[in-house]
Design a protein around this motif. Structure first.
Motif, PDB file in Angstrom:
ATOM      1  N   LEU A 215      22.181  25.794  63.869  1.00 34.62           N
ATOM      2  CA  LEU A 215      22.816  25.975  62.341  1.00 34.62           C
ATOM      3  C   LEU A 215      23.596  25.156  61.830  1.00 34.62           C
ATOM      4  N   ASP A 216      24.324  24.580  62.715  1.00 36.00           N
ATOM      5  CA  ASP A 216      25.381  23.328  62.041  1.00 36.00           C
ATOM      6  C   ASP A 216      24.252  22.206  61.429  1.00 36.00           C
ATOM      7  N   GLU A 217      23.137  21.986  61.912  1.00 39.12           N
ATOM      8  CA  GLU A 217      22.374  20.955  61.644  1.00 39.12           C
ATOM      9  C   GLU A 217      21.861  21.366  60.261  1.00 39.12           C
ATOM     10  N   ILE A 218      21.257  22.606  60.378  1.00 41.16           N
ATOM     11  CA  ILE A 218      20.636  23.223  59.228  1.00 41.16           C
ATOM     12  C   ILE A 218      21.871  23.123  58.096  1.00 41.16           C
ATOM     13  N   CYS A 219      22.933  23.475  57.977  1.00 44.68           N
ATOM     14  CA  CYS A 219      23.840  23.361  57.024  1.00 44.68           C
ATOM     15  C   CYS A 219      24.129  21.854  56.574  1.00 44.68           C
ATOM     16  N   SER A 220      23.976  21.016  57.667  1.00 41.33           N
ATOM     17  CA  SER A 220      24.187  19.431  57.281  1.00 41.33           C
ATOM     18  C   SER A 220      23.080  18.978  56.412  1.00 41.33           C
ATOM     19  N   GLU A 221      22.019  19.405  56.995  1.00 37.63           N
ATOM     20  CA  GLU A 221      20.857  19.114  56.105  1.00 37.63           C
ATOM     21  C   GLU A 221      20.693  19.501  54.636  1.00 37.63           C
ATOM     22  N   ALA A 222      21.249  20.930  54.380  1.00 36.65           N
ATOM     23  CA  ALA A 222      21.192  21.293  53.151  1.00 36.65           C
ATOM     24  C   ALA A 222      22.247  20.594  52.305  1.00 36.65           C
ATOM     25  N   SER A 223      23.328  19.986  52.705  1.00 36.54           N
ATOM     26  CA  SER A 223      24.208  19.217  51.999  1.00 36.54           C
ATOM     27  C   SER A 223      23.556  17.720  51.506  1.00 36.54           C
ATOM     28  N   ASP A 224      22.728  17.502  52.624  1.00 38.57           N
ATOM     29  CA  ASP A 224      22.052  16.006  52.437  1.00 38.57           C
ATOM     30  C   ASP A 224      21.304  16.115  51.388  1.00 38.57           C
ATOM     31  N   ALA A 225      20.486  17.297  51.384  1.00 36.54           N
ATOM     32  CA  ALA A 225      19.505  17.455  50.294  1.00 36.54           C
ATOM     33  C   ALA A 225      20.299  17.443  48.836  1.00 36.54           C
ATOM     34  N   ILE A 226      21.457  17.781  48.777  1.00 35.13           N
ATOM     35  CA  ILE A 226      22.162  17.781  47.623  1.00 35.13           C
ATOM     36  C   ILE A 226      22.214  16.349  46.975  1.00 35.13           C
ATOM     37  N   LYS A 227      22.675  15.538  48.125  1.00 35.17           N
ATOM     38  CA  LYS A 227      23.309  14.133  48.069  1.00 35.17           C
ATOM     39  C   LYS A 227      21.830  13.358  47.527  1.00 35.17           C
ATOM     40  N   GLN A 228      20.663  13.860  48.125  1.00 34.03           N
ATOM     41  CA  GLN A 228      19.452  12.944  47.711  1.00 34.03           C
ATOM     42  C   GLN A 228      18.857  13.705  46.613  1.00 34.03           C
ATOM     43  N   CYS A 229      19.609  14.481  45.753  1.00 32.11           N
ATOM     44  CA  CYS A 229      19.101  14.861  44.394  1.00 32.11           C
ATOM     45  C   CYS A 229      18.114  15.848  44.508  1.00 32.11           C
ATOM     46  N   PHE A 230      17.591  16.620  45.678  1.00 29.84           N
ATOM     47  CA  PHE A 230      16.587  17.561  45.784  1.00 29.84           C
ATOM     48  C   PHE A 230      17.198  18.671  44.793  1.00 29.84           C
ATOM     49  N   SER A 231      16.078  19.387  44.278  1.00 31.82           N
ATOM     50  CA  SER A 231      16.565  20.519  43.435  1.00 31.82           C
ATOM     51  C   SER A 231      16.487  21.925  44.109  1.00 31.82           C
ATOM     52  N   LEU A 232      15.719  21.840  45.342  1.00 35.52           N
ATOM     53  CA  LEU A 232      15.304  23.043  46.200  1.00 35.52           C
ATOM     54  C   LEU A 232      15.334  22.666  47.530  1.00 35.52           C
ATOM     55  N   VAL A 233      15.757  23.652  48.430  1.00 31.13           N
ATOM     56  CA  VAL A 233      15.547  23.712  49.882  1.00 31.13           C
ATOM     57  C   VAL A 233      14.482  24.750  50.501  1.00 31.13           C
ATOM     58  N   VAL A 234      13.665  24.640  51.181  1.00 28.67           N
ATOM     59  CA  VAL A 234      12.965  25.595  51.718  1.00 28.67           C
ATOM     60  C   VAL A 234      13.390  25.794  53.160  1.00 28.67           C
ATOM     61  N   LEU A 235      13.914  26.989  53.670  1.00 31.38           N
ATOM     62  CA  LEU A 235      14.240  27.268  54.783  1.00 31.38           C
ATOM     63  C   LEU A 235      12.899  27.792  55.393  1.00 31.38           C
ATOM     64  N   THR A 236      12.180  27.208  56.459  1.00 27.48           N
ATOM     65  CA  THR A 236      11.138  27.918  57.140  1.00 27.48           C
ATOM     66  C   THR A 236      10.996  27.972  58.692  1.00 27.48           C
ATOM     67  N   ASP A 237      10.776  29.269  59.242  1.00 28.03           N
ATOM     68  CA  ASP A 237      10.502  29.239  60.613  1.00 28.03           C
ATOM     69  C   ASP A 237       8.821  29.207  61.017  1.00 28.03           C
ATOM     70  N   ARG A 238       8.121  28.468  60.046  1.00 24.16           N
ATOM     71  CA  ARG A 238       6.916  28.408  60.376  1.00 24.16           C
ATOM     72  C   ARG A 238       6.322  27.734  61.589  1.00 24.16           C
ATOM     73  N   ASN A 239       7.585  27.053  62.051  1.00 21.62           N
ATOM     74  CA  ASN A 239       7.016  26.060  63.291  1.00 21.62           C
ATOM     75  C   ASN A 239       7.449  26.676  64.549  1.00 21.62           C
ATOM     76  N   ILE A 240       7.421  28.077  64.577  1.00 23.15           N
ATOM     77  CA  ILE A 240       7.681  28.942  65.760  1.00 23.15           C
ATOM     78  C   ILE A 240       6.673  28.980  66.575  1.00 23.15           C
ATOM     79  N   SER A 241       6.780  28.811  68.028  1.00 26.20           N
ATOM     80  CA  SER A 241       5.642  28.411  68.999  1.00 26.20           C
ATOM     81  C   SER A 241       6.555  28.983  70.533  1.00 26.20           C
ATOM     82  N   ALA A 242       5.653  28.549  71.255  1.00 28.93           N
ATOM     83  CA  ALA A 242       6.017  29.036  72.643  1.00 28.93           C
ATOM     84  C   ALA A 242       7.356  28.152  72.988  1.00 28.93           C
ATOM     85  N   GLU A 243       7.587  26.852  72.333  1.00 31.96           N
ATOM     86  CA  GLU A 243       8.443  26.392  72.920  1.00 31.96           C
ATOM     87  C   GLU A 243       9.718  26.078  71.680  1.00 31.96           C
ATOM     88  N   ARG A 244       9.339  26.832  70.513  1.00 34.43           N
ATOM     89  CA  ARG A 244      10.398  26.678  69.377  1.00 34.43           C
ATOM     90  C   ARG A 244      10.636  28.235  69.080  1.00 34.43           C
TER      91      ARG A 244
END
Length: 699
Positions: free
Chosen positions: A627-656
């Motif tokens: 959760l802390d990493e996700i929040c940090s990545e969202a703030s970094d996206a703003i600094k990198q001038c992204f207009s949107l972020v997509v939060l996805t759980d598509r990477n779900i698996s037996a190990e994720r």
């Protein structure tokens, strides 16, 4: 000081609202009340206007609430124009000062602690801030009150503050500049003293109003007590061209002296259902707000929406901020309470463009509401887009206008009635005292909708989903149905046989949210000893509203799911660039639309995808870390001038393991709100977790 006031028992617990505890939260405070006003269209002041308003207030006694003591009301009050002759008289008599001409001084009633030391601290700090803002404090007048004669109840009496009238003179400013300085003084004083934890009676400090044009007398009273309690209102020299009254019914909340209405620029009958979101968005916008009109750092005014205000109080705070920052009163109200425009086929296109542009700047403050508003130059009223609260008005041959939440509050000879009517859903009527006339809703909104080329701005700047070649992405990215892993994925997301049978199948086959007639006897999530989805803990939040049921016909005409996402501009400006946002006609996206957004590279917009799954080997600790990493990545996206972020759980698996989408979204949203970054980026979700209507609404 009156002997009655000095003999009050020390009942500290009665002087302020309780702190947040258990299931109670002061943030849930809401009002449902009686409201109305009397005014002279030509702006001619008289004491009779005040008398008529007092009669109106007394006849709305049934609209106000009281507790087990019939003599302790939920709150009542009156707002009038500045009674210049009266103020000149009492300032000379009580303070020995000669007031300057009208408009160059302000008089405002201030609630202060009953403790002598704390009251002196408050007065000293207020005077210091007045000097720092370059204005002159003329003195503090004791407001004469009759606690015994008004038969104030024990609870109200024990929480009664000391009430003084503060006089401030302008050094050089006139009109808006002086008003803006008074606004800064009030906000600075409020933030300094009401949040000073060294003062046990800090919440007793409250400035009812601070304006050169209007003044407010209110308190924890019932409708019959206001005139008797405040002796000023009985003075024949107390004259005004306007008088707005309010009788408060605090819906499932605690009454208090400061939460009585009228507020500084408005009175409200109803409930703001979207309050929590409105407050969060205003906090987020503070990071983007700029205004050169203030001679101080604008962050001294923050927070604009204050945590210890009711829904009406926060509406008033935002309205006042928009007014002091350059918008007209009626424009600010139209921005906050728009009429239903998306599905109105008969609405003029220019007006639709005006509302569409405004919707890209601010979300509506929505809920059943009849709102009366004034700044002394204008007085008017607006009804919510559903028309769920009544408002009726009369215009008389002697140039009076009477508006109230019901008829019969002021005696009017039918022969004297020039015109009468009721306010329609989403409509506004306005009295312009300078012009001496009533301005119709049609004329008013035509004027504002044609002041700027809103349609052209939208055409040039608005981004639509249809522009993103969604069909092209159907070929480039698979839907991810993957039948061979569908059962394990459904199990990982907590799907059950009952979910399929009772929730999903009716949605797919009958296109409806399943409804049962036998009720739901399962325990509330917060009281259950069974594991529950996080969504279940928010179901009660959707039941705490006082709206009548909305029928399907009205819903189709009035409701809309269309919204704008992406970076916002400065709320205090109106430029073409404010329309440069992505218009989404429906919050539920198709796979093709989602794929287009994930690979967005269009007109300067680009998207960053954030994986919200974590490695199973990290155990429970991995959730917090991710959760802390996700929040940090969202703030970094703003600094990198992204207009949107997509939060996805598509990477779900037996190990994720997927983080709950609601948890991840809430964490990111509030992280960005706290850091005043939320309006700089849009959030899009891709999840297999949400399957019920309630769950999609939460997201």
């Amino acid at each position: 000081m009156s002997s009655t006031l000095q003999q009050q028992p020390k009942a500290e617990t009665l002087k302020t609202l309780p702190e947040k505890h258990g299931l109670y939260d002061p943030a849930f405070e809401k009002d449902s009340c009686g409201v109305g006003f009397v005014a002279h269209i030509k702006g001619e002041p008289s004491h009779q206007i005040v008398v008529d308003a007092e009669i109106m207030l007394q006849r709305m006694e049934h609209r106000g609430g009281c507790g087990c003591e019939p003599t302790t009301g939920d709150g009542a009050g009156i707002l009038t124009g500045m009674p210049h002759d009266f103020c000149v008289k009492v300032a000379k008599k009580d303070l020995g000062v000669d007031l300057p001409e009208a408009g160059l001084f302000s008089a405002g009633n201030v609630f202060l602690p009953t403790d002598d030391v704390q009251r002196k601290t408050c007065i000293t700090e207020v005077e210091k801030i007045i000097i720092e803002q370059g204005q002159k404090c003329l003195g503090w007048r004791e407001v004469p009150v009759d606690t015994e004669g008004a038969n104030i109840g024990p609870t109200a009496r024990q929480s009664q503050p000391v009430i003084l009238q503060l006089y401030i003179a302008a050094v050089s400013e006139k009109d808006k500049d002086f008003e803006r300085q008074l606004y800064v003084i009030r906000k600075r004083c409020t933030h300094l003293l009401r949040y000073d934890k060294s003062l046990s009676q800090r919440k007793m400090f409250y400035i009812c109003s601070l304006s050169p044009r209007i003044i407010i007398y209110k308190g924890m009273l019932n409708a019959l007590q206001v005139k008797t309690f405040y002796l000023d209102l009985q003075d024949a020299d107390y004259s005004s061209h306007i008088a707005m009254v309010h009788s408060r019914f605090s819906t499932n909340t605690f009454p208090s002296w400061d939460r009585a209405q009228p507020n500084r620029y408005m009175s409200h009958n109803g409930e703001i259902n979207t309050l929590l979101g409105n407050r969060n968005w205003m906090a987020a916008r503070q990071g983007m707000v700029e205004c050169d009109d203030y001679e101080c750092e604008i962050n001294q005014l923050f927070p604009i929406a204050e945590n210890d205000c009711s829904d009406s109080g926060n509406f008033d705070n935002v309205l006042e901020f928009l007014l002091m920052s350059g918008r007209s009163l009626q424009e600010a109200v139209m921005l906050m309470v728009p009429e239903a425009w998306q599905s109105d086929e008969n609405m003029d296109q220019a007006k639709k463009d005006f509302y569409r542009f405004n919707s890209a700047m601010m979300e509506p403050w929505d809920g059943p509401a009849s709102i009366a508003f004034t700044d002394g130059h204008y007085i008017g009223a607006v009804l919510d887009r559903n028309g769920l609260r009544p408002s009726r008005y009369y215009l008389t041959n002697d140039d009076r206008v009477i508006m109230a939440s019901e008829v019969g509050v002021v005696d009017v000879d039918p022969a004297d009635v020039k015109f009468k009517g009721r306010l329609q859903p989403g409509k506004m009527f306005l009295i312009d005292f300078d012009k001496g006339e009533l301005i119709s809703d049609e004329e008013l909104k035509k004027d504002f909708s044609t002041r700027r080329p809103y349609g052209e701005w939208l055409k040039n700047q608005e981004i639509k989903l249809s522009e993103l070649n969604c069909a092209m992405n159907e070929q480039s990215e698979s839907h991810g149905f993957n039948p061979e892993t569908i059962i394990p994925r459904m199990q990982a997301f907590g799907y059950t046989t009952e979910t399929m049978q009772f929730m999903l199948l009716p949605l797919v086959r009958e296109l409806r949210d399943p409804v049962g007639s036998m009720g739901n006897d399962s325990a509330l999530a917060c009281l259950s000893d069974k594991p529950r989805m996080i969504y279940d803990y928010f179901k009660q939040l959707f039941a705490q509203v006082t709206n009548p049921a909305i029928d399907s016909i009205r819903e189709e005409v009035v409701m809309s799911l269309e919204c704008y996402i992406g970076p916002e501009g400065n709320l205090l400006e109106t430029t073409e660039q404010h329309a440069h946002r992505l218009r989404v006609p429906h919050p539920i996206l198709t796979n093709e639309e989602l794929a287009a957004l994930k690979h967005l590279d269009h007109r300067g917009w680009k998207t960053k995808t954030i994986d919200i799954t974590y490695d199973k080997s990290e155990g429970v600790a991995g959730l917090t870390k991710r959760l802390d990493e996700i929040c940090s990545e969202a703030s970094d996206a703003i600094k990198q001038c992204f207009s949107l972020v997509v939060l996805t759980d598509r990477n779900i698996s037996a190990e994720r393991v997927p983080v709950s989408t609601l948890l991840a979204t809430g964490a990111v949203h509030h992280h960005l709100v706290k850091n005043q970054e939320r309006t700089r980026i849009g959030i899009v979700l891709e999840t297999g977790e949400a399957r019920e209507v309630h769950q999609h609404c939460l997201l």
